[in-house]
Design a protein around this motif. Structure first.
Motif, PDB file in Angstrom:
ATOM      1  N   GLU A   1      18.462  48.624  -2.286  1.00  0.00           N
ATOM      2  CA  GLU A   1      19.887  48.316  -2.325  1.00  0.00           C
ATOM      3  C   GLU A   1      20.199  47.385  -3.492  1.00  0.00           C
ATOM      4  O   GLU A   1      21.154  47.584  -4.238  1.00  0.00           O
ATOM      5  CB  GLU A   1      20.280  47.639  -1.018  1.00  0.00           C
ATOM      6  N   LYS A   2      19.357  46.368  -3.642  1.00  0.00           N
ATOM      7  CA  LYS A   2      19.596  45.387  -4.698  1.00  0.00           C
ATOM      8  C   LYS A   2      19.444  46.034  -6.074  1.00  0.00           C
ATOM      9  O   LYS A   2      20.277  45.855  -6.957  1.00  0.00           O
ATOM     10  CB  LYS A   2      18.606  44.231  -4.516  1.00  0.00           C
ATOM     11  N   GLU A   3      18.399  46.840  -6.233  1.00  0.00           N
ATOM     12  CA  GLU A   3      18.170  47.468  -7.533  1.00  0.00           C
ATOM     13  C   GLU A   3      19.273  48.469  -7.863  1.00  0.00           C
ATOM     14  O   GLU A   3      19.680  48.594  -9.012  1.00  0.00           O
ATOM     15  CB  GLU A   3      16.808  48.160  -7.550  1.00  0.00           C
ATOM     16  N   ALA A   4      19.765  49.157  -6.820  1.00  0.00           N
ATOM     17  CA  ALA A   4      20.840  50.125  -7.078  1.00  0.00           C
ATOM     18  C   ALA A   4      22.111  49.398  -7.496  1.00  0.00           C
ATOM     19  O   ALA A   4      22.896  49.912  -8.287  1.00  0.00           O
ATOM     20  CB  ALA A   4      21.109  50.974  -5.834  1.00  0.00           C
ATOM     21  N   SER A   5      22.281  48.168  -6.994  1.00  0.00           N
ATOM     22  CA  SER A   5      23.508  47.451  -7.343  1.00  0.00           C
ATOM     23  C   SER A   5      23.493  47.005  -8.802  1.00  0.00           C
ATOM     24  O   SER A   5      24.559  46.772  -9.376  1.00  0.00           O
ATOM     25  CB  SER A   5      23.707  46.259  -6.418  1.00  0.00           C
ATOM     26  N   VAL A   6      22.302  46.879  -9.400  1.00  0.00           N
ATOM     27  CA  VAL A   6      22.280  46.574 -10.832  1.00  0.00           C
ATOM     28  C   VAL A   6      21.966  47.812 -11.668  1.00  0.00           C
ATOM     29  O   VAL A   6      21.670  47.711 -12.846  1.00  0.00           O
ATOM     30  CB  VAL A   6      21.277  45.439 -11.176  1.00  0.00           C
ATOM     31  N   ASN A   7      22.044  48.977 -11.004  1.00  0.00           N
ATOM     32  CA  ASN A   7      21.983  50.261 -11.699  1.00  0.00           C
ATOM     33  C   ASN A   7      20.640  50.594 -12.336  1.00  0.00           C
ATOM     34  O   ASN A   7      20.576  51.501 -13.149  1.00  0.00           O
ATOM     35  CB  ASN A   7      23.059  50.348 -12.777  1.00  0.00           C
ATOM     36  N   SER A   8      19.580  49.886 -11.996  1.00  0.00           N
ATOM     37  CA  SER A   8      18.313  50.295 -12.602  1.00  0.00           C
ATOM     38  C   SER A   8      17.743  51.507 -11.882  1.00  0.00           C
ATOM     39  O   SER A   8      16.884  52.189 -12.411  1.00  0.00           O
ATOM     40  CB  SER A   8      17.318  49.140 -12.614  1.00  0.00           C
TER      41      SER A   8
END
Lengths: 360, 422, 365
Positions: free
Chosen positions: C153-160
């Motif tokens: 979830e966190k990584e998707a929120s920074v688009n990586s």
């Protein structure tokens, strides 16, 4: 003092009667039967229903606001009319009853899968009885309250804006559909409900623009359907939309708020408000028609009898598919009534007018 | 002494006296003394002097309808004092009084008050008819009187507004409503009333409009919370586990894990306890009432959680909805709503969200059928009167409140001329 | 009225059906499920269920079953626990690389059919065995399922990595102009780590984009509102030249041109704005010309990496960027239906046109 229906309430009443069970499947049916950009078909439906309301308005104008039964009975013998009344009433009664049953069966897909659906149906019918017993003016007030309790849900569509892409709509117009006549009729049943306004004549405040209000209610419904379908076509891909049986439920389930999730569990319940008014209006129409045959019958007794009869009928179809096919078939008949009844009335009125002129 | 013999400076002296009656019958003398008279025996004849002025409570602050700013006086049990409290606020010759009496035995005086040209004559007439129609031995209080007068006495919801505050009474009069006041009662009945009227407090007007609006909204939120919060808890924990967000899941499930009962029973238990506390607090003297609050709220609540009888999240839910119910200014309305809540909890416990929604539908169907003095109860939502919204859902600045509420169908709807139009 | 009310309440009490109750604490709420394809073509399902006991040391229990279908596993699970196994609180599904290569469509279909599962459930590919990853206990995280879920979830929120839920997966799978993608995770000993982006041809896993190219992929696919990338731009005088480009805002546009003979070319225009957080080069960023030069360098660097990535994708016939959608929208319905997109796609000439704008460069020269 008998209170009359104000234009605003007529608009709301028409809207809440029209908005019903079809909204859950509407976007998928559009995508399936009419293909890409199927939402355009809603405009066709809108024009048709607006034309039909125009016919009703013409009846109102030609008949000078007389109740339709009076118009009919003036020219036609009761021997012909009574069977017509009976069939009208039974179609409306059963149509309303099947809508109620479908709502319950659909609900049982989400929760309470093993409870007997007829328990829920009974509770809904009791609610409808309470409304029906109080007459059209109270129904219109309840419809207004229910309207406010459901209309805010349109705002939830904003949630899907970030994932909405115009590219998914494709530039193709109505390509890749099938069975468009069958689908068209099925979809048109999403608009049904306005035709009952032909029975409002005795309750309308004559000075106000009641017919415009009916059109407005219909327009509001169209705008609602359009925004929902447009969001569905841009949020889901076309191929995906064809596979989701109840896209509205999927939309609602996708919303996640910090304190609550899976809103379809709660908001599906809110659609009960709209279903209640839809069913109650069909049953009210049936009741009014039967009252015409037996004018001296006790209203309360009649209401209970009608509801009991329809409750017994709703035992017959057991599965969701059976109910859907009942609704489809009854939908054909109801569409026929929606167009047929005003046309017959206009013919009768024209003949009456000619008769009057030749006599004069 | 014949009046002709009285000298001018004695007239004043004489007129100040209460009527003095010469009595010859001994029984009448006794009766006179019993009724509070004074007997003067002089020169073989007996004079009876009526000096009866019953002791009544002095004008005090209202216990049930308190405000922070604004007038603090409230009605008392004396009809004349109450009338003077209203008259003091409305010094108009249009303020009319229809005197009636109810009770075959008690023969209590009942006054119907209205302002001519503002109140709807139909409402005045309807009210007079209803008061005259009452046939009973005696009515002891205004709040009992209301129940005789209302359109649907069997409904849970109060259809007439009752108040103890003269400022509220005066404002109801000026908005075109009809007041009914009764002797020996500090309760004034105002009719017709709308459902949303019960959520307004005089404080909304005594404070600045932005604050008043915020308070109104807070109260409608309180209505939502008090009606649905506990029921939602029950329905979510019993049937709709999907609806719990991940962040809350563990907290909620852990707090439930030690509770031996299904959520409905747990909630009903706690709701009943809160009602017990409230009732005990109301019946006991104020000082003991506070102790009960502390014992019940803190000691029992804490112990119940530790003993594993209830979950602490439910305690929060129940306490919040109890507090929210007390935010509703009208005691009658808040009591009705608390009662409804029990029904909704049971429905939610049997049919989950569907039960909850059906319960709400039932309430709405019931409400939309209600009338108050034959005027619609759910006005201005149904029938829809958007022009009234600015004094119902919000409290707009006074410059915008130019019209009287539509419910009363007043012949004179303009409250003040709109400055902008001039 | 009163009587009716009483009737309603009585009916409800009578009908209160025990069998439909789902009391929260009596449910085994499946949080994550891992699916692996075994050699005998059976499926191994491993589900992680949070243990809700305030005094318990363990935070989760694992249930496993080997089976022919993924729903059948639930029946086996319920024999092993005193709670009712339900999937309404499922957050994540992990698919092992074996099952991903064989095609995910029928599993996704099964998941979507279940009314208790919403479209928001994540779809993740595990580079290796999904069950192994989920059953592993990481020292600093008591519940591996939740750890992976939050990580994604966190990584998707920074688009990586792209956001991939049942909704996105089935949307792209059912769209004829785009192929689905999913994030890929793997076990890295002490930690679980993002391994990149799994690209699918239809529903079959075909290739992986390494994690360091995640943001480049995102730039080419979406408009971004957040993102961060470290660009390694070669060496200057023996020192590595690294630019840390952060707080990215980007706009992406696709233009399709028709070439002769059923061929197409597509231009992907990307406009990026962002701040420089780290810069190890020699240039003076306060100087406008030199900054312009750096902007151009970054653009050229990104373009080169993106074009290489796209060539890889074309070779594998995966259209994860959705070029097909734009080509489709530029054609008539008949011509699109006549076009076999998967055959045309490798021959489409795709150009990246990247423009970079440096918004600011920190508070230190």
């Amino acid at each position: 003092m008998k209170e009359k229906l104000q234009p605003f309430h007529i608009a709301i009443l028409v809207y809440t009667t029209q908005a019903g069970i079809v909204v859950f499947t509407l976007p998928r049916q559009l995508a399936d039967y009419f293909g890409t950009n199927g939402w355009l078909f809603l405009l066709v439906c809108y024009l048709l229903s607006a034309g039909n309301i125009g016919l009703i308005a013409l009846v109102y104008k030609l008949g000078g606001g007389r109740p339709i039964f009076e118009i009919l009975e003036q020219s036609l013998p009761k021997l012909i009319l009574y069977p017509v009344y009976v069939s009208l009433a039974s179609v409306w009664l059963m149509f309303g009853c099947m809508i109620g049953k479908k709502y319950i069966l659909l609900f049982q897909m989400i929760s309470f899968p093993t409870t007997n659906p007829m328990f829920f149906k009974l509770a809904v019918d009791v609610l409808i009885y309470l409304l029906l017993a109080k007459g059209i003016y109270t129904i219109s007030k309840a419809a207004t309250l229910f309207f406010w309790m459901t209309i805010w849900m349109s705002l939830l569509l904003l949630w899907f804006f970030p994932s909405f892409r115009w590219e998914r709509l494709t530039p193709f117009l109505l390509q890749g559909g099938h069975d468009q006549i069958k689908g068209g009729i099925e979809l048109y049943s999403a608009y049904l409900g306005y035709e009952l306004s032909i029975l409002f004549f005795p309750y309308i405040d004559k000075r106000k623009k009641a017919m415009l209000a009916i059109q407005l209610g219909n327009t509001l419904l169209t705008l609602n359907y359009l925004s929902l379908s447009l969001i569905c076509f841009g949020f889901f891909s076309w191929g995906q939309l064809k596979k989701l049986i109840y896209p509205l439920l999927d939309l609602l389930a996708y919303i996640q708020l910090p304190f609550i999730e899976r809103l379809e569990n709660l908001l599906y319940g809110f659609f009960l408000f709209l279903i209640l008014i839809t069913v109650v209006m069909y049953w009210w129409a049936a009741e009014v028609t039967v009252m015409r045959i037996f004018p001296r019958i006790k209203k309360k007794g009649l209401t209970i009898t009608l509801i009991t009869v329809s409750y017994c009928i709703s035992f017959i179809p057991k599965t969701l598919d059976e109910v859907v096919s009942w609704i489809t078939n009854l939908g054909y008949v109801t569409i026929g009534i929606a167009f047929g009844l005003p046309i017959v009335l206009i013919l009768v009125l024209l003949i009456q007018r000619q008769g009057r002129e030749s006599r004069a | 002494m014949p009046f002709t013999d009285v000298r001018p400076h004695e007239v004043k002296e004489l007129l100040r006296q209460a009527p003095v009656v010469l009595v010859t019958d001994a029984k009448k003398v006794i009766e006179g003394i019993v009724n509070g008279g004074v007997a003067i025996f002089h020169d073989g004849s007996t004079y009876l002097l009526d000096l009866y002025s019953p002791e009544s409570r002095s004008v005090q602050q209202s216990e049930t309808e308190t405000v922070i700013t604004g007038p603090h006086d409230s009605f008392v049990e004396s009809l004349t004092t109450n009338l003077s409290l209203i008259r003091r606020r409305i010094k108009s010759s249009h303020l009319k009084i229809i005197p009636c009496s109810v009770g075959e035995i008690s023969k209590s005086k009942v006054y119907i008050l209205y302002i001519q040209n503002i109140a709807n004559p139909e409402h005045v007439e309807e009210m007079r008819k209803r008061v005259q129609r009452i046939e009973t031995d005696g009515i002891l209080d205004g709040s009992i009187l209301t129940q005789y007068l209302e359109d649907s006495p069997n409904s849970v919801f109060p259809q007439f507004m009752i108040t103890e505050r003269p400022d509220v009474a005066a404002s109801k009069l000026m908005s075109g409503r009809v007041l009914t006041i009764m002797e020996n009662s500090p309760i004034v009945v105002s009719a017709p009333a709308a459902f949303f009227e019960f959520f307004a407090s005089p404080d909304d007007y005594y404070q600045r409009w932005a604050l008043g609006t915020a308070l109104r909204m807070l109260r409608f939120m309180a209505l939502l919370i008090t009606v649905t919060f506990t029921a939602m808890y029950v329905s979510v924990t019993t049937f709709h586990y999907e609806m719990v967000p991940e962040a809350l899941l563990r907290t909620l499930a852990e707090s439930r894990s030690r509770v031996p009962f299904p959520p409905v029973y747990e909630a009903l238990l706690l709701e009943t306890m809160i009602e017990l506390l409230r009732e005990a607090g109301a019946r006991l003297p104020t000082k003991i009432g506070q102790t009960i609050g502390i014992v019940g709220g803190i000691v029992i609540g804490q112990a119940a959680v530790q003993a594993g009888l209830t979950s602490n999240i439910l305690i929060i839910a129940v306490a919040t909805s109890a507090i929210a119910s007390f935010v509703i200014p009208s005691y009658m309305m808040s009591a009705s709503i608390r009662l409804i809540r029990f029904g909704l909890i049971i429905l939610a416990g049997t049919w989950g969200n569907m039960g909850l929604v059906m319960g709400i539908a039932l309430i709405i169907i019931h409400l939309s059928g209600l009338t108050s003095l034959k005027a619609s109860y759910m006005i201005p939502l149904a029938p829809m009167k958007p022009s009234d919204w600015k004094d119902v859902f919000i409290r707009a600045p006074f410059s915008m409140l130019t019209k009287r509420p539509t419910q009363v169908k007043t012949p004179n709807s303009t409250r003040q001329t709109d400055k902008k139009q001039e | 009225m009163r009587r009716m009310l009483a009737i309603v309440v009585v009916i409800c009490l009578l009908a209160g059906c025990e069998s439909d109750e789902r009391i929260l604490e009596q449910m085994a709420l499946v949080q994550t499920s891992a699916y692996d394809l075994l050699e005998n073509n059976k499926i191994r399902v491993l589900s992680s269920i949070p243990v809700i006991e305030p005094d318990s040391d363990v935070q989760r229990q694992l249930l496993t079953a080997e089976n022919d279908s993924i729903k059948e596993a639930r029946l086996i699970f319920s024999r092993e626990t005193d709670l009712t196994v339900v999937s309404g609180q499922m957050r994540n599904t992990l698919f092992g690389i074996s099952i991903a290569k064989a095609g995910l469509a029928r599993y996704i279909d099964t998941l979507l059919r279940d009314p208790s599962i919403a479209l928001g459930v994540k779809v993740t590919v595990v580079n290796g065995g999904a069950g192994e990853l989920l059953s592993k206990n990481y020292k600093s995280h008591l519940d591996t399922g939740r750890y992976i879920d939050h990580l994604l979830e966190k990584e998707a929120s920074v688009n990586s990595i792209p956001k991939a839920t049942l909704y996105e997966f089935s949307r792209d799978y059912n769209d004829d102009g785009v192929d689905p993608v999913a994030p890929m995770v793997k076990d890295a000993g002490e930690k679980a780590t993002i391994d990149g982006i799994a690209l699918f041809n239809k529903d079959r896993y075909v290739m992986r984009i390494p994690a360091r190219n995640g943001l480049i992929f995102a730039l080419m696919k979406n408009n971004l509102k957040q993102g961060e990338i470290a660009l390694n731009m070669g060496e200057v005088e023996g020192r590595k030249l690294v630019v840390m480009f952060s707080s990215l805002l980007s706009k992406r546009k696709v233009k399709v041109h028709h070439l002769e003979g059923e061929r197409f070319s597509a231009d992907i225009h990307v406009n990026v704005r962002g701040s420089i957080l780290e810069y190890t080069g020699q240039e003076d960023l306060t100087d406008t010309d030199q900054r312009k030069k750096l902007e151009e360098d970054i653009a050229a660097h990104v373009t080169a990496r993106a074009e290489k990535m796209i060539q890889d994708m074309q070779r594998n016939k995966v259209d994860s960027l959705g070029i097909g959608q734009y080509v489709r929208n530029s054609l008539s319905y008949k011509r699109w239906k006549a076009t076999e997109w998967k055959d045309v796609y490798p021959r489409v000439k795709i150009n990246c046109r990247v423009k970079v704008k440096i918004k600011d460069y920190g508070k230190y020269i």
